[in-house]
Design a protein around this motif. Structure first.
Motif, mmCIF file in Angstrom:
data_model
loop_
_atom_site.group_PDB
_atom_site.id
_atom_site.type_symbol
_atom_site.label_atom_id
_atom_site.label_comp_id
_atom_site.label_asym_id
_atom_site.label_seq_id
_atom_site.Cartn_x
_atom_site.Cartn_y
_atom_site.Cartn_z
ATOM 1 N N HIS A 187 37.179 -19.524 -94.366
ATOM 2 C CA HIS A 187 36.003 -19.465 -93.498
ATOM 3 C C HIS A 187 36.278 -20.121 -92.139
ATOM 4 O O HIS A 187 35.870 -19.607 -91.099
ATOM 5 C CB HIS A 187 34.824 -20.158 -94.183
ATOM 6 N N ALA A 188 36.968 -21.259 -92.177
ATOM 7 C CA ALA A 188 37.165 -22.032 -90.947
ATOM 8 C C ALA A 188 38.020 -21.298 -89.922
ATOM 9 O O ALA A 188 37.844 -21.470 -88.710
ATOM 10 C CB ALA A 188 37.802 -23.383 -91.276
ATOM 11 N N THR A 189 38.958 -20.486 -90.389
ATOM 12 C CA THR A 189 39.890 -19.806 -89.475
ATOM 13 C C THR A 189 39.398 -18.441 -89.020
ATOM 14 O O THR A 189 40.132 -17.720 -88.338
ATOM 15 C CB THR A 189 41.274 -19.653 -90.139
ATOM 16 N N GLN A 190 38.180 -18.079 -89.376
ATOM 17 C CA GLN A 190 37.657 -16.770 -88.971
ATOM 18 C C GLN A 190 37.535 -16.646 -87.460
ATOM 19 O O GLN A 190 37.681 -15.558 -86.906
ATOM 20 C CB GLN A 190 36.295 -16.513 -89.622
ATOM 21 N N THR A 191 37.277 -17.761 -86.793
ATOM 22 C CA THR A 191 37.082 -17.713 -85.341
ATOM 23 C C THR A 191 38.407 -17.769 -84.583
ATOM 24 O O THR A 191 38.487 -17.306 -83.445
ATOM 25 C CB THR A 191 36.191 -18.875 -84.878
ATOM 26 N N SER A 192 39.427 -18.354 -85.198
ATOM 27 C CA SER A 192 40.734 -18.452 -84.545
ATOM 28 C C SER A 192 41.804 -18.688 -85.599
ATOM 29 O O SER A 192 41.679 -19.601 -86.416
ATOM 30 C CB SER A 192 40.749 -19.597 -83.524
ATOM 31 N N LYS A 193 42.852 -17.880 -85.570
ATOM 32 C CA LYS A 193 43.931 -18.016 -86.546
ATOM 33 C C LYS A 193 44.985 -19.026 -86.133
ATOM 34 O O LYS A 193 45.788 -19.464 -86.954
ATOM 35 C CB LYS A 193 44.608 -16.653 -86.778
ATOM 36 N N ASN A 194 45.013 -19.394 -84.861
ATOM 37 C CA ASN A 194 46.078 -20.290 -84.401
ATOM 38 C C ASN A 194 45.567 -21.607 -83.806
ATOM 39 O O ASN A 194 46.347 -22.376 -83.262
ATOM 40 C CB ASN A 194 46.974 -19.574 -83.374
ATOM 41 N N ALA A 195 44.273 -21.866 -83.909
ATOM 42 C CA ALA A 195 43.752 -23.135 -83.393
ATOM 43 C C ALA A 195 44.366 -24.307 -84.157
ATOM 44 O O ALA A 195 44.692 -25.346 -83.587
ATOM 45 C CB ALA A 195 42.235 -23.175 -83.509
ATOM 46 N N VAL A 196 44.508 -24.122 -85.467
ATOM 47 C CA VAL A 196 45.174 -25.110 -86.315
ATOM 48 C C VAL A 196 46.291 -24.389 -87.062
ATOM 49 O O VAL A 196 46.026 -23.490 -87.854
ATOM 50 C CB VAL A 196 44.199 -25.761 -87.317
ATOM 51 N N SER A 197 47.522 -24.793 -86.800
ATOM 52 C CA SER A 197 48.667 -24.118 -87.421
ATOM 53 C C SER A 197 49.571 -25.070 -88.186
ATOM 54 O O SER A 197 50.442 -24.642 -88.933
ATOM 55 C CB SER A 197 49.498 -23.403 -86.348
ATOM 56 N N TYR A 198 49.351 -26.378 -88.008
ATOM 57 C CA TYR A 198 50.196 -27.376 -88.661
ATOM 58 C C TYR A 198 49.368 -28.156 -89.675
ATOM 59 O O TYR A 198 48.364 -28.767 -89.325
ATOM 60 C CB TYR A 198 50.773 -28.346 -87.617
ATOM 61 N N TYR A 199 49.778 -28.101 -90.926
ATOM 62 C CA TYR A 199 49.134 -28.852 -91.997
ATOM 63 C C TYR A 199 50.205 -29.727 -92.650
ATOM 64 O O TYR A 199 51.074 -29.214 -93.363
ATOM 65 C CB TYR A 199 48.522 -27.906 -93.034
ATOM 66 N N ASN A 200 50.146 -31.018 -92.391
ATOM 67 C CA ASN A 200 51.229 -31.882 -92.866
ATOM 68 C C ASN A 200 51.307 -31.958 -94.384
ATOM 69 O O ASN A 200 52.392 -31.876 -94.963
ATOM 70 C CB ASN A 200 51.106 -33.282 -92.259
ATOM 71 N N VAL A 201 50.155 -32.085 -95.054
ATOM 72 C CA VAL A 201 50.109 -32.134 -96.514
ATOM 73 C C VAL A 201 48.873 -31.373 -96.979
ATOM 74 O O VAL A 201 47.785 -31.544 -96.425
ATOM 75 C CB VAL A 201 50.017 -33.583 -97.039
ATOM 76 N N LEU A 202 49.048 -30.529 -97.996
ATOM 77 C CA LEU A 202 47.923 -29.816 -98.591
ATOM 78 C C LEU A 202 47.721 -30.325 -100.013
ATOM 79 O O LEU A 202 48.622 -30.237 -100.848
ATOM 80 C CB LEU A 202 48.189 -28.305 -98.614
ATOM 81 N N TYR A 203 46.530 -30.852 -100.281
ATOM 82 C CA TYR A 203 46.246 -31.429 -101.591
ATOM 83 C C TYR A 203 45.433 -30.461 -102.449
ATOM 84 O O TYR A 203 44.732 -29.588 -101.938
ATOM 85 C CB TYR A 203 45.472 -32.739 -101.438
ATOM 86 N N GLU A 204 45.502 -30.665 -103.755
ATOM 87 C CA GLU A 204 44.693 -29.904 -104.698
ATOM 88 C C GLU A 204 43.322 -30.563 -104.818
ATOM 89 O O GLU A 204 43.213 -31.795 -104.919
ATOM 90 C CB GLU A 204 45.355 -29.867 -106.081
ATOM 91 N N ALA A 205 42.278 -29.745 -104.825
ATOM 92 C CA ALA A 205 40.913 -30.281 -104.904
ATOM 93 C C ALA A 205 40.724 -31.127 -106.161
ATOM 94 O O ALA A 205 40.062 -32.182 -106.114
ATOM 95 C CB ALA A 205 39.906 -29.137 -104.880
ATOM 96 N N ALA A 206 41.293 -30.706 -107.278
ATOM 97 C CA ALA A 206 41.124 -31.444 -108.536
ATOM 98 C C ALA A 206 41.656 -32.869 -108.415
ATOM 99 O O ALA A 206 41.059 -33.817 -108.943
ATOM 100 C CB ALA A 206 41.827 -30.713 -109.676
ATOM 101 N N ASN A 207 42.779 -33.042 -107.707
ATOM 102 C CA ASN A 207 43.374 -34.368 -107.571
ATOM 103 C C ASN A 207 42.561 -35.257 -106.631
ATOM 104 O O ASN A 207 42.406 -36.458 -106.865
ATOM 105 C CB ASN A 207 44.809 -34.253 -107.069
ATOM 106 N N VAL A 208 42.050 -34.662 -105.549
ATOM 107 C CA VAL A 208 41.232 -35.427 -104.610
ATOM 108 C C VAL A 208 39.956 -35.916 -105.300
ATOM 109 O O VAL A 208 39.551 -37.077 -105.141
ATOM 110 C CB VAL A 208 40.884 -34.586 -103.371
ATOM 111 N N VAL A 209 39.339 -35.049 -106.084
ATOM 112 C CA VAL A 209 38.105 -35.416 -106.782
ATOM 113 C C VAL A 209 38.387 -36.457 -107.867
ATOM 114 O O VAL A 209 37.589 -37.389 -108.063
ATOM 115 C CB VAL A 209 37.424 -34.171 -107.371
ATOM 116 N N LYS A 210 39.502 -36.328 -108.550
ATOM 117 C CA LYS A 210 39.872 -37.324 -109.569
ATOM 118 C C LYS A 210 39.972 -38.716 -108.941
ATOM 119 O O LYS A 210 39.475 -39.698 -109.495
ATOM 120 C CB LYS A 210 41.194 -36.939 -110.220
ATOM 121 N N THR A 211 40.613 -38.798 -107.782
ATOM 122 C CA THR A 211 40.706 -40.079 -107.070
ATOM 123 C C THR A 211 39.329 -40.575 -106.667
ATOM 124 O O THR A 211 39.007 -41.766 -106.817
ATOM 125 C CB THR A 211 41.601 -39.931 -105.825
#
Length: 259
Positions: A187-211
């Motif tokens: 949803h967030a990238t619908q307006t622009s595909k290259n506004a954000v192109s660098y993601y240093n770390v991608l986490y799993e939702a299950a792990n974030v919620v567990k923490t």
């Protein structure tokens, strides 16, 4: 009747909270709120307590009257409220439609405050509130400027409310993750595909919620941050001038040569 309430429960972080909270505490019912009724219905049978599906669009002010009336009718004891409903748009200021900017403010800020305040009369000592926030709350973020600003509001609101509610014994904690693998990106990238192109770390939702649930039940933290890289980034932006922080961000996203 002791219940937990999760907004934005149809997907992503909200769904994970709906799945994991009943593993931590026993509830008579789990109320799940989102627009997509079918996605909420699919939670039934996946948790060890009855699930009450409440299809509401929190961008519609009438939803708050419906929710308030339901609380008044049922008079539950709300042990946990988790506000996960929200959305974002990435892009330059002139790429994101004004209507989307207003909706980010309405859902991420106004709806969160409304749901919190409407629920508080039904909470008692030991009850807990979780406000889903973001790493972007800690510094200005070009190309995510409205979304990040809404999250800065959530951080300040949550921390201040936590202090106000201390005499009542009610806990408020914001959850401030970095990048998480959810439908949010689609949803967030619908307006622009290259506004954000660098993601240093991608986490799993299950792990974030567990923490987050560990922090909620076993610490006194008012902010939950998952992952050492994110924690170090939060420390860094507290020490560095925001102008430098934004310069680093622009370089990472390859916008440093733009004028």
């Amino acid at each position: 009747m002791k219940i937990a309430i999760v907004t934005g429960a149809s997907s992503g972080m909200g769904r994970e909270f709906a799945l994991q909270l009943p593993q931590q505490e026993k509830f008579d019912q789990l109320w799940v709120i989102a627009r997509r009724e079918s996605a909420l219905e699919s939670l039934k049978g996946q948790v060890p307590c009855p699930v009450r599906v409440i299809p509401l669009d929190l961008l519609d002010p009438a939803s708050f009257s419906t929710y308030q009336a339901l609380l008044a009718e049922e008079k539950p004891t709300v042990r946990v409220l988790v506000n996960c409903a929200g959305f974002g748009r990435f892009g330059r200021y002139d790429q994101i439609p004004l209507d989307d900017c207003m909706k980010m403010i309405d859902l991420n800020c106004k709806a969160l405050v409304a749901m919190t305040q409407l629920t508080l009369p039904y909470m008692e000592r030991g009850s807990k509130i979780v406000e889903l926030d973001s790493l972007s709350a800690f510094q200005p973020v070009p190309y995510i400027n409205v979304y990040g600003s809404t999250k800065a509001f959530v951080l300040s609101y949550s921390r201040a409310l936590n202090r106000e509610l201390r005499p009542r014994g009610i806990r408020v904690m914001s959850v401030n993750p970095g990048w998480v693998k959810t439908e949010f990106f689609g949803h967030a990238t619908q307006t622009s595909k290259n506004a954000v192109s660098y993601y240093n770390v991608l986490y799993e939702a299950a792990n974030v919620v567990k923490t987050a649930i560990h922090h909620l039940y076993h610490t006194n933290k008012d902010v939950s941050i998952h992952g050492a890289p994110v924690r170090w980034q939060v420390r860094g932006v507290k020490l560095l001038p925001h102008r430098l922080v934004m310069d680093i961000w622009m370089k990472q996203q390859k916008h440093d040569k733009e004028h």
